[in-house]
Design an enzyme around this catalytic site. Structure first.
Site, PDB file in Angstrom:
ATOM      1  CD  GLU A 144      -2.018   2.214   1.454  1.00 21.50           C
ATOM      2  OE1 GLU A 144      -1.178   2.910   0.829  1.00 21.50           O
ATOM      3  OE2 GLU A 144      -2.736   2.657   2.353  1.00 21.50           O
ATOM      4  CD  GLU A 153       2.700   8.024  -0.017  1.00 17.76           C
ATOM      5  OE1 GLU A 153       2.598   6.808   0.238  1.00 17.76           O
ATOM      6  OE2 GLU A 153       1.998   8.893   0.510  1.00 17.76           O
TER       7      GLU A 153
END
Ligand code: SAH
Length: 697
Positions: A144, A153
């Site tokens: 995740e 990210e």
């Protein structure tokens, strides 16, 4: 190890560097992190669990051992789900040391220490082999690693590496796939975050229109993502120009390429209009069939399904390089360019007679470099600030006030970052206008932007920029004249909390010697206002979770609490409340006033009192904001604009962040029986420019 933290000093307006212990950084990281929000995201958690169970079953059905690689384990949640689902072993990778330590504790507390190995490394440092971190490559890849933009990210390079070195070919992946969707819209409101609209000024000698210079018109703006709670954008603030279109997908079960690339789709507008904005969001399929789907689609896309509130994943607003008039049914191409970490968009019209096959010739048109601001305005003004400057009602308040105080012989000095007030003052008849605009690290020589701006409006020589700081102001800057009108919005780019704009007061104090004895200061004063509220959702980001899908994550709650209490006094935090609905439980209350006609006093300004809770509800915290009193009966609020109805629904200034002070315990008021009061003590320390507060319920 020491960390240097930069923070603007609200009494000097300049950045100062503080040496902080190693702990500081990590507490900030934990306290302000989105871990709590993720653990409260029920929809996400349930679907990950379903996807993980399904993946473990598929591997078991093949008669293989289920070996899981969980990259970015955080609390260890997804590994614990896998272990519960029957995985034989999990490698839980976490780069952030305090989190890796927490994961070890949480895994142990939940009885999974023999099945889960927590490895405190970046995944690209992980080794595989008999003496490695992992005994063998995994056959289930769980992660995740997504942000609102999906890839911001670093998910792509992490997956690319994992497929090369850490997982088996043909592994199962949870999520299996991510898909990015787009929709083309026209929106004056969102477009006003990217460019400056002409400003209309009713001057004595007729209407004046202030226009931005051409380089500002054609500037691509900034590459940073604009992520917002799109579900708070009312449907009448934008108009839809296209259907929702799939822009691109990533299959996480196959090797992933992170290198820069682009994707293109063909669009046919469903109505004519001005293409300005690309709205975008993604969904993830937890399994190959696509039956377990977690989506960030906004309210108008799937109006029947219940929306999960979340703050860690929102929606993106992309600004097209320039506005493009489009016709219903005409053929358009939308291109998404991406590098490893970010995405940007471009739109162009199909050429005469062009078909799918003819697309090749357009490859040269695809802009590959990411948008970079060339006009400097996007460095001076961030997106909310553009919105604020484009707000005609707000401009009108300033015009009305300036008109009241300016005379033909006024010598006017403006102290505010990137303000249009000097131009307004000039058009409204001030004899001499000066504007204080010191250089900043990120915006060297702001006067170059102003020069272009003044040139476009034939204002060269009309307004002078003073690059000096207030304490270095010299009579020569003012041609030996005294300032008769001192103006500010006030607005400073370094301000984090509403009261940091009180730097105007400090600057005013620093230039005292240059003020005429009968000087007018605009605003003449400011006031701090406060209200107790119940948040619809924002409370989740500070609320303990306890157990998550049956796993005890209290260790995480404790860690967040410790980090929030790291500094003895809890601090208020800035949030743009138009994105976070709340209802008022008390009347708004003025708690402090600041008199700009006088210098900043030596002593602190403090107040104590109590506020009565008028409505039934949960008191999650207090909201604080500033109001500026421009002239006798003209004020602007940077917080509450309206209490819209009996139920206490609030309308907030859409351009500003308000201060939120979360109470450490929540009280439920039942006003019918006995009205509850919250007592407060608020102290403005004139030495530091900071406000400390304490509430008792
Ligand atoms: N898996 C947890 C936490 C997700 S947050 C959950 O679903 O609740 C993402 C975490 O991944 C963060 O803690 C971050 O520090 C970590 N992380 C991101 N990229 C990483 C990488 N390449 N290697 C190791 N950790 C990573």
């Amino acid at each position: 190890m020491k960390t240097f933290c930069g923070r603007a000093n609200p009494t000097t307006g300049s950045m100062e560097w503080f040496e902080e212990g190693e702990d500081y950084d990590y507490h900030q990281e934990i306290a302000r992190s989105r871990y709590a929000d993720m653990l409260h995201d029920k929809d996400r958690n349930v679907k990950y669990y379903q996807g993980i169970r399904a993946a473990v079953s598929r591997v078991k059905e093949r008669g293989e051992k289920a070996i899981v690689l969980d990259i970015g384990t955080g609390t260890g949640l997804l590994s614990m789900m896998a272990a519960s689902a029957g995985a034989d072993f999990c490698y839980a990778i976490e780069v952030f040391k305090p989190m890796a330590n927490a994961a070890v504790k949480i895994v142990e507390k939940n009885g999974f220490s023999d099945k889960i190995k927590v490895i405190n490394k970046h995944s690209t440092e992980v080794t595989v082999g008999p003496d490695g971190d992992m005994q063998c490559r995994a056959n289930i890849l769980v992660t995740e690693l997504f942000d609102t933009e999906l890839i911001g990210e670093g998910a792509l390079p992490t997956y690319e590496h994992a497929h090369k070195y850490l997982v088996q070919e043909g592994c199962e992946a949870v999520p299996h796939r991510a898909t990015v969707y787009v929709q083309l819209v026209e929106s004056r409101r969102m477009w006003s975050w990217k460019k400056l609209f002409p400003v209309h000024i009713e001057a004595e000698d007729g209407e004046k229109i202030l226009i931005p210079p051409s380089e500002m018109e054609n500037c691509p703006g900034l590459p940073s993502v604009c992520d917002i709670q799109l579900n708070q954008m009312p449907s009448n603030d934008f108009s839809i120009l296209s259907d929702v279109v799939t822009m691109f997908s990533v299959d996480f079960s196959k090797p992933v390429q992170s290198a820069s690339t682009y994707y293109r789709v063909q669009l046919e507008p469903v109505r004519s209009g001005k293409a300005q904005i690309v709205l975008s969001w993604w969904d993830i399929d937890m399994d190959p069939s696509g039956m377990i789907n977690c989506t960030m689609a906004p309210y108008w896309v799937k109006p029947t399904s219940a929306l999960q509130w979340r703050d860690h994943w929102m929606q993106c607003v992309y600004f097209l390089p320039r506005e493009e008039p489009v016709l219903q049914g005409e053929k358009l191409y939308l291109t998404a360019c991406r590098d490893e970490y970010s995405v940007w968009y471009n739109l162009h019209k199909a050429r005469e007679g062009e078909n799918e096959a003819g697309e090749e010739e357009h490859k040269a048109d695809v802009r590959v470099e990411s948008p970079v601001c060339r006009c400097r305005a996007h460095l001076l003004w961030n997106r909310p600030r553009f919105g604020e400057l484009n707000d005609p009602n707000r401009t009108h308040q300033y015009i009305k006030s300036l008109r009241k105080v300016l005379k033909t012989d006024s010598v006017c000095l403006c102290i505010s970052d990137g303000s249009l007030l000097p131009v307004l003052a000039h058009y409204l008849g001030a004899k001499q206008v000066r504007c204080m605009q010191p250089s900043r690290i990120d915006l060297y020589h702001p006067h170059k932007l102003w020069q272009a701006f003044f040139k476009a409006n034939h204002l060269e020589d009309k307004i002078k920029i003073i690059e000096a700081r207030p304490e270095l102001l010299k009579p020569s800057h003012l041609e030996d004249k005294k300032i008769s009108v001192l103006v500010g919005e006030p607005f400073f780019t370094t301000s984090l909390l509403p009261w940091h704009n009180l730097y105007f007061w400090y600057a005013r104090t620093a230039v005292s010697a240059h003020l005429a004895s009968n000087v007018t200061v605009l605003p003449q004063s400011a006031s701090l206002h406060m209200m107790i509220v119940e948040f619809q959702d924002l409370w989740r980001i500070r609320s303990p979770c306890g157990t998550c899908e049956g796993f005890d994550v209290q260790t995480m709650d404790d860690m967040i609490k410790d980090s929030l209490n790291f500094r003895e006094s809890k601090e208020a935090e800035p949030h743009p409340l138009w994105e976070y609905p709340c209802k008022s439980l008390s009347d708004p209350q003025e708690v402090l006033t600041f008199d700009f006609t006088r210098a900043v006093p030596q002593h602190c300004l403090s107040t104590e009192g109590s506020v009565t809770l008028l409505r039934k509800g949960k008191s999650h915290g207090a909201v604080l904001w500033m109001e500026y009193h421009l002239a006798a009966d003209i004020s602007v609020s940077t917080g509450l604009m309206r209490l819209s109805d009996e139920k206490g629904n609030c309308e907030w200034n859409p351009h500003c962040k308000q201060a939120v002070y979360f109470f450490s315990s929540v009280i439920e008021s039942e006003i019918q029986s006995d009205p509850t009061a919250v007592t407060y003590a608020i102290n403005f320390d004139t030495k530091t420019g900071e406000i400390a507060m304490d509430f008792k319920l």
